[in-house]
Write a protein that holds these residues in place. Structure first.
Motif, mmCIF file in Angstrom:
data_model
loop_
_atom_site.group_PDB
_atom_site.id
_atom_site.type_symbol
_atom_site.label_atom_id
_atom_site.label_comp_id
_atom_site.label_asym_id
_atom_site.label_seq_id
_atom_site.Cartn_x
_atom_site.Cartn_y
_atom_site.Cartn_z
ATOM 1 N N ASP A 93 -4.602 43.360 94.107
ATOM 2 C CA ASP A 93 -5.897 43.882 93.665
ATOM 3 C C ASP A 93 -5.915 45.407 93.642
ATOM 4 O OD1 ASP A 93 -6.793 41.299 93.388
ATOM 5 O OD2 ASP A 93 -7.962 41.280 95.250
ATOM 6 N N LEU A 94 -5.298 46.031 94.650
ATOM 7 C CA LEU A 94 -5.259 47.489 94.699
ATOM 8 C C LEU A 94 -4.488 48.060 93.510
ATOM 9 C CD1 LEU A 94 -4.717 48.090 98.516
ATOM 10 C CD2 LEU A 94 -6.690 48.852 97.179
ATOM 11 N N TYR A 95 -3.409 47.400 93.148
ATOM 12 C CA TYR A 95 -2.653 47.870 91.981
ATOM 13 C C TYR A 95 -3.449 47.697 90.695
ATOM 14 C CZ TYR A 95 1.835 49.437 93.741
ATOM 15 O OH TYR A 95 2.830 50.175 94.330
ATOM 16 N N GLN A 96 -4.254 46.646 90.627
ATOM 17 C CA GLN A 96 -5.125 46.494 89.470
ATOM 18 C C GLN A 96 -6.129 47.640 89.399
ATOM 19 O OE1 GLN A 96 -4.971 44.141 87.010
ATOM 20 N NE2 GLN A 96 -3.054 43.490 87.951
ATOM 21 N N VAL A 97 -6.659 48.019 90.572
ATOM 22 C CA VAL A 97 -7.573 49.162 90.620
ATOM 23 C C VAL A 97 -6.841 50.434 90.214
ATOM 24 C CG1 VAL A 97 -8.971 50.611 92.145
ATOM 25 C CG2 VAL A 97 -9.064 48.126 92.368
ATOM 26 N N ARG A 98 -5.619 50.591 90.705
ATOM 27 C CA ARG A 98 -4.828 51.774 90.366
ATOM 28 C C ARG A 98 -4.606 51.873 88.858
ATOM 29 N NH1 ARG A 98 1.556 52.893 91.603
ATOM 30 N NH2 ARG A 98 1.630 54.922 90.543
ATOM 31 N N VAL A 141 8.965 59.738 97.850
ATOM 32 C CA VAL A 141 7.683 59.034 97.798
ATOM 33 C C VAL A 141 6.538 60.041 97.663
ATOM 34 C CG1 VAL A 141 6.065 57.577 99.075
ATOM 35 C CG2 VAL A 141 8.488 57.042 99.110
ATOM 36 N N LEU A 142 6.572 61.080 98.487
ATOM 37 C CA LEU A 142 5.507 62.083 98.440
ATOM 38 C C LEU A 142 5.484 62.804 97.096
ATOM 39 C CD1 LEU A 142 5.797 63.617 102.023
ATOM 40 C CD2 LEU A 142 4.103 61.988 101.174
ATOM 41 N N ALA A 143 6.668 63.085 96.539
ATOM 42 C CA ALA A 143 6.731 63.746 95.236
ATOM 43 C C ALA A 143 6.164 62.849 94.138
ATOM 44 C CB ALA A 143 8.170 64.134 94.911
ATOM 45 N N ASP A 144 6.477 61.564 94.218
ATOM 46 C CA ASP A 144 5.955 60.610 93.243
ATOM 47 C C ASP A 144 4.427 60.507 93.361
ATOM 48 O OD1 ASP A 144 6.296 58.364 91.280
ATOM 49 O OD2 ASP A 144 5.492 57.204 92.942
ATOM 50 N N GLU A 145 3.936 60.410 94.592
ATOM 51 C CA GLU A 145 2.490 60.348 94.795
ATOM 52 C C GLU A 145 1.812 61.623 94.309
ATOM 53 O OE1 GLU A 145 2.374 57.343 98.658
ATOM 54 O OE2 GLU A 145 2.085 59.497 98.953
ATOM 55 N N GLU A 146 2.482 62.767 94.527
ATOM 56 C CA GLU A 146 1.916 64.040 94.082
ATOM 57 C C GLU A 146 1.848 64.099 92.554
ATOM 58 O OE1 GLU A 146 0.403 68.006 94.216
ATOM 59 O OE2 GLU A 146 0.375 66.282 95.563
ATOM 60 N N PHE A 147 2.860 63.542 91.884
ATOM 61 C CA PHE A 147 2.821 63.511 90.423
ATOM 62 C C PHE A 147 1.578 62.752 89.951
ATOM 63 C CE2 PHE A 147 3.369 61.129 86.521
ATOM 64 C CZ PHE A 147 3.684 62.120 85.610
ATOM 65 N N HIS A 148 1.358 61.570 90.526
ATOM 66 C CA HIS A 148 0.221 60.766 90.088
ATOM 67 C C HIS A 148 -1.101 61.419 90.477
ATOM 68 C CE1 HIS A 148 2.169 57.210 88.361
ATOM 69 N NE2 HIS A 148 3.139 57.460 89.209
ATOM 70 N N ARG A 149 -1.121 62.112 91.621
ATOM 71 C CA ARG A 149 -2.335 62.834 92.010
ATOM 72 C C ARG A 149 -2.644 63.929 90.984
ATOM 73 N NH1 ARG A 149 -4.234 67.278 93.930
ATOM 74 N NH2 ARG A 149 -2.189 68.270 93.957
ATOM 75 N N ARG A 150 -1.609 64.665 90.574
ATOM 76 C CA ARG A 150 -1.811 65.724 89.581
ATOM 77 C C ARG A 150 -2.167 65.147 88.215
ATOM 78 N NH1 ARG A 150 2.277 70.798 90.557
ATOM 79 N NH2 ARG A 150 2.291 70.784 92.838
ATOM 80 N N LEU A 151 -1.584 64.003 87.901
ATOM 81 C CA LEU A 151 -1.916 63.350 86.643
ATOM 82 C C LEU A 151 -3.403 63.002 86.593
ATOM 83 C CD1 LEU A 151 -1.031 61.965 83.964
ATOM 84 C CD2 LEU A 151 -0.592 59.902 85.323
ATOM 85 N N THR A 168 -3.978 55.145 96.923
ATOM 86 C CA THR A 168 -2.606 55.595 97.167
ATOM 87 C C THR A 168 -2.224 55.425 98.629
ATOM 88 O OG1 THR A 168 -2.684 57.175 95.342
ATOM 89 C CG2 THR A 168 -1.036 57.570 97.046
ATOM 90 N N ARG A 169 -3.128 55.772 99.534
ATOM 91 C CA ARG A 169 -2.822 55.640 100.955
ATOM 92 C C ARG A 169 -2.651 54.182 101.360
ATOM 93 N NH1 ARG A 169 -6.380 60.160 101.351
ATOM 94 N NH2 ARG A 169 -8.220 58.919 101.772
ATOM 95 N N ARG A 170 -3.419 53.293 100.756
ATOM 96 C CA ARG A 170 -3.374 51.892 101.166
ATOM 97 C C ARG A 170 -2.148 51.157 100.638
ATOM 98 N NH1 ARG A 170 -9.273 49.381 100.387
ATOM 99 N NH2 ARG A 170 -8.161 47.540 101.142
ATOM 100 N N ILE A 171 -1.490 51.699 99.629
ATOM 101 C CA ILE A 171 -0.267 51.050 99.136
ATOM 102 C C ILE A 171 0.972 51.875 99.468
ATOM 103 C CG2 ILE A 171 -1.467 49.866 97.260
ATOM 104 C CD1 ILE A 171 -0.478 52.003 95.337
ATOM 105 N N HIS A 172 0.806 52.872 100.341
ATOM 106 C CA HIS A 172 1.884 53.823 100.614
ATOM 107 C C HIS A 172 3.150 53.137 101.127
ATOM 108 C CE1 HIS A 172 3.837 57.523 102.010
ATOM 109 N NE2 HIS A 172 4.110 56.849 103.101
ATOM 110 N N VAL A 173 3.039 52.268 102.109
ATOM 111 C CA VAL A 173 4.235 51.691 102.729
ATOM 112 C C VAL A 173 5.008 50.837 101.739
ATOM 113 C CG1 VAL A 173 5.071 50.099 104.497
ATOM 114 C CG2 VAL A 173 3.356 51.807 105.076
ATOM 115 N N ALA A 174 4.310 50.030 100.959
ATOM 116 C CA ALA A 174 4.987 49.207 99.957
ATOM 117 C C ALA A 174 5.733 50.085 98.964
ATOM 118 C CB ALA A 174 3.983 48.315 99.230
ATOM 119 N N ARG A 175 5.162 51.211 98.595
ATOM 120 C CA ARG A 175 5.816 52.109 97.646
ATOM 121 C C ARG A 175 7.013 52.789 98.282
ATOM 122 N NH1 ARG A 175 3.572 56.172 95.929
ATOM 123 N NH2 ARG A 175 4.339 56.136 93.812
#
Length: 243
Positions: A93-98, A141-151, A168-175
């Motif tokens: 569900d979180l990925y659907q929201v994402r 992981v942090l660089a990837d998350e930062e890309f999407h944050r900037r996007l 992003t924080r709730r799916i962090h470990v899986a990513r």
């Protein structure tokens, strides 16, 4: 001769100090949640945690309430705070929201972002890719998350960006596990550069298609990884990946 009164530096208001203390505490506990230092489903021992961190009950409770509001913890009457259990359905569900949030962000970015802003995002990801061979998994992981944050920031919609941060924080470990174990990262990361180029060309339909396919790929991996995590915790393993 009259004494000159001593000048003292103004002290910050008590409210400001307390707010700063809660914020630091919240960030520390958020990191622990994201690393699964608290076992899924386990109750948070507030007294022990307060002694460990050297804080009183009031700021600790406020920080825990913030984490519960974000979905990292559960609050159960007469039990207190518990680390939220790992749920395959929830990750899906979180990925659907994402997907919904980022698609909207791309649509708005095409309309609102300036050429220079878009170019800056493209340059950022080029630098990440140039250094990728030397980056640890956690840094990637942090660089990837930062890309999407900037996007998402290209949308110029602060509320949308705030919701995206929570997801992003709730799916962090899986990513984290995904990037560490996956053999498709080159293809996934190349999609970043393609999305930026399509936004720069104001090609909304194609940008949305590439973004959706990119996140869908992550979704399927995340669901698989979450199933593995559930199995590991059910067997009593506590060794989760750390940032």
């Amino acid at each position: 001769m009259p004494r000159t009164p001593r000048r003292t530096s103004p002290r910050p208001p008590r409210e400001a100090r307390e707010e700063s203390s809660v914020e630091r505490l919240y960030l520390e506990l958020r990191e622990r949640c994201m690393r699964y230092d608290f076992k899924p489903g386990a109750r948070i021992n507030e007294q022990a945690l307060g002694r460990e961190l050297g804080v009183s009950r009031a700021p600790l409770r406020e920080a825990l309430n913030r984490l519960a509001a974000e979905g990292l913890l559960d609050f159960v009457m007469n039990k207190g705070f518990l680390r939220k259990a790992i749920s395959v359905d929830e990750v899906f569900d979180l990925y659907q929201v994402r997907i919904a949030l980022e698609r909207r962000a791309v649509l708005l970015a095409v309309q609102r972002a300036g050429d220079e802003e878009i170019a800056v995002l493209g340059s950022y990801w080029q630098l990440v890719m140039a250094a990728s061979d030397d980056l640890a998994t956690a840094d990637m992981v942090l660089a990837d998350e930062e890309f999407h944050r900037r996007l998402v920031a290209l949308s110029h919609n602060k509320e949308l960006a705030a919701f995206m941060d929570v997801v992003t924080r709730r799916i962090h470990v899986a990513r984290h596990v995904d990037i560490e174990q996956s053999d498709w990262n080159d293809r996934a990361f190349n999609a970043h550069a393609e999305i930026v180029a399509l936004i720069a060309r104001r090609d909304t339909p194609r940008a949305l298609d590439v973004l959706t396919a990119h996140i869908d790929m992550s979704l399927h991996r995340a669901v698989q990884i979450t199933r593995e995590m559930v199995a590991r915790f059910s067997l009593g393993e506590a060794g989760m990946p750390r940032r």
